[in-house]
Design an enzyme around this catalytic site. Structure first.
Site, short mmCIF file in Angstrom:
data_model
loop_
_atom_site.label_atom_id
_atom_site.label_comp_id
_atom_site.label_asym_id
_atom_site.label_seq_id
_atom_site.Cartn_x
_atom_site.Cartn_y
_atom_site.Cartn_z
N LYS A 159 0.84 -1.20 0.00
CA LYS A 159 0.00 0.00 0.00
C LYS A 159 0.87 1.24 0.00
O LYS A 159 1.87 1.32 0.73
CB LYS A 159 -0.92 -0.04 1.23
N SER A 191 -9.36 2.19 2.35
CA SER A 191 -8.37 2.85 1.51
C SER A 191 -7.33 1.91 0.91
O SER A 191 -6.54 2.33 0.06
CB SER A 191 -7.65 3.94 2.31
N SER A 247 -10.13 0.06 6.54
CA SER A 247 -9.46 0.17 5.25
C SER A 247 -8.86 -1.12 4.72
O SER A 247 -8.44 -1.18 3.57
CB SER A 247 -8.37 1.25 5.31
#
Length: 450
Positions: free
Chosen positions: A78, A152, A176
């Site tokens: 990420k 996210s 997320s």
């Protein structure tokens, strides 16, 4: 399907350790798959093709190759965690394009275990929202590319669901990991506080954010979590019957839950009851103020992360989110609201071992430039579809998302398992039992057709 792309991390690592395949061959297949498919999905901000092949060769030459738990396994990271030699942009034009001098500790642990970082995945700006879009593109759900992958950790989830990588690293401050995992038919575990090193943004959103794995099987989640935590999470074949509470009501007052998600929970409850667990309906005593408490912490976390960045280079929704959050910084930093919530929910988890809920309230919003839309519209869309995840960031307790059932579109549905502190192994064992009794399709049809 190619011979290694689409395999699990455990399968790849075993084959590399046995020298049935080289790390370069595995990584090259996945890079080719990324090149073919990612234009349709938008999972990656940066693909490290040459660097990943060089890393793969370095893994192959390691003296301890036969002992590496993730030998030659391609992994995506990420884009809010440092990867040595690469910038991490947090989905924003306001962040510096400066290469990191060192790996984040979780990335370092993955590499030490033999994993190869093939790229950094797309996130919404500052990892704020439950959809993934911004200046670096839109991450789409590989099962239904008209829909957002979620956020996210949306790029990481999309990459795994499409078979671009077998596992990915993400993190979870208000859901997320679990939100995109639920959208994309993946397994994930948000560990309890302190199990995996955090170091996310400027203060881990007051300790609510946790790093964790995204994978297609419980075995891969267990394997990756063990590496991230530098601790073994043992699978227990002898399963003690658990007291499982089944809750269908949204933690946020006024938010309805769509039928596919309530159906998935009832189906999971039936499977677990037949397996011998003591399953009964029981709603946690969520306070009426929970939605407000969640909003205060969510916005305050963004206020901290946005400090020092040029506001003019932030999207309007991010600017407003941070401005709202600045009003709550003092009260959020005390931790009093979170402590009261833990005290309120602890008796419930004395009576029950595990809580089973929907993972989401409804399918994800359309894949669209949400970063260009107003703050209130973003808040409404996020709150309406993901009310089940924030309580367990506020408490700091472990929670999983597991695929179960389908939406009318054919995309996956999902349920959430929650436990008290220190019950990661219990949740993994229960998830493995669900996987065995009610298996799911591991990758999206988009990937299978490539």
């Amino acid at each position: 399907m190619s011979s290694w792309a689409g395999r699990t991390a455990a399968e790849i690592a075993a084959a590399v350790r046995a020298k049935e395949v080289t790390p370069r061959e595995v990584v090259a297949e996945h890079l080719a798959r990324i090149e073919r498919l990612d234009g349709r999905i938008g999972a990656f901000r940066k693909v490290r093709a040459e660097a990943a092949l060089a890393e793969a060769d370095a893994v192959a030459s390691r003296a301890d190759l036969a002992e590496l738990p993730l030998a030659g396994v391609p992994v995506a990271v990420k884009d809010n965690l440092a990867v040595r030699g690469e910038s991490h942009r947090d989905g924003s034009a306001a962040t510096p394009d400066t290469p990191a001098a060192e790996d984040h500790v979780t990335v370092a642990r993955l590499r030490a275990a033999g994993a190869v970082v093939v790229g950094l995945t797309n996130v919404p700006e500052l990892c704020v929202f439950g959809t993934t879009e911004g200046v670096f593109g839109i991450a789409r759900n590989p099962w239904d590319t008209s829909r957002s992958a979620g956020g996210s950790s949306g790029g990481s989830a999309a990459a795994v669901a499409a078979g671009l990588v077998p596992i990915a690293l993400g993190n979870d401050g208000m859901g997320s990991l679990r939100i995109p995992a639920a959208n994309c038919g993946l397994v994930t575990l948000k560990p309890g506080h302190g199990v995996v090193p955090a170091g996310i943004g400027n203060g881990d959103w007051f300790g609510m954010s946790e790093n964790g794995p995204l994978a297609t099987t419980v075995e891969d989640v267990r394997l990756m979590l063990s590496v991230l935590a530098d601790a073994e999470f043992v699978r227990h074949e002898e399963r003690t019957p658990l007291r499982i509470a089944v809750a269908l009501r949204s933690p946020f007052a006024g938010v309805s839950v769509s039928k596919p998600y309530t159906t998935a929970v009832r189906q999971a409850a039936g499977v677990l009851a037949k397996a011998g667990h003591r399953v009964r309906r029981a709603e946690p005593p969520y306070p009426l103020s929970l939605a407000i408490t969640s909003l205060q912490h969510w916005t305050a976390g963004t206020a901290v992360d946005a400090a020092g960045l040029d506001p003019a280079r932030l999207a309007r929704r991010t600017q407003v989110h941070a401005a709202v959050g600045r009003r709550f910084l003092a009260s959020v930093r005390t931790g009093d609201q979170r402590e009261r919530l833990r005290a309120r929910l602890t008796p419930f988890f004395t009576e029950h071992d595990v809580l089973l809920t929907p993972a989401l309230a409804r399918r994800s919003p359309k894949a669209a430039p949400w970063h260009k839309r107003g703050w209130l519209r973003n808040i409404a869309a996020n709150s309406a579809y993901s009310p089940f995840t924030p309580p367990w960031n506020l408490t700091g307790w472990p929670a999983m998302s597991i695929p179960l059932g389908t939406l009318p579109s054919g995309a996956p549905c999902a349920v959430q398992l929650v436990g008290r502190p220190g019950t990661e192994e219990t949740l993994l064992d229960l998830a493995a039992q669900l996987e065995s009794l009610h298996p799911w399709q591991r990758t999206a049809p988009l990937a299978a057709q490539a």
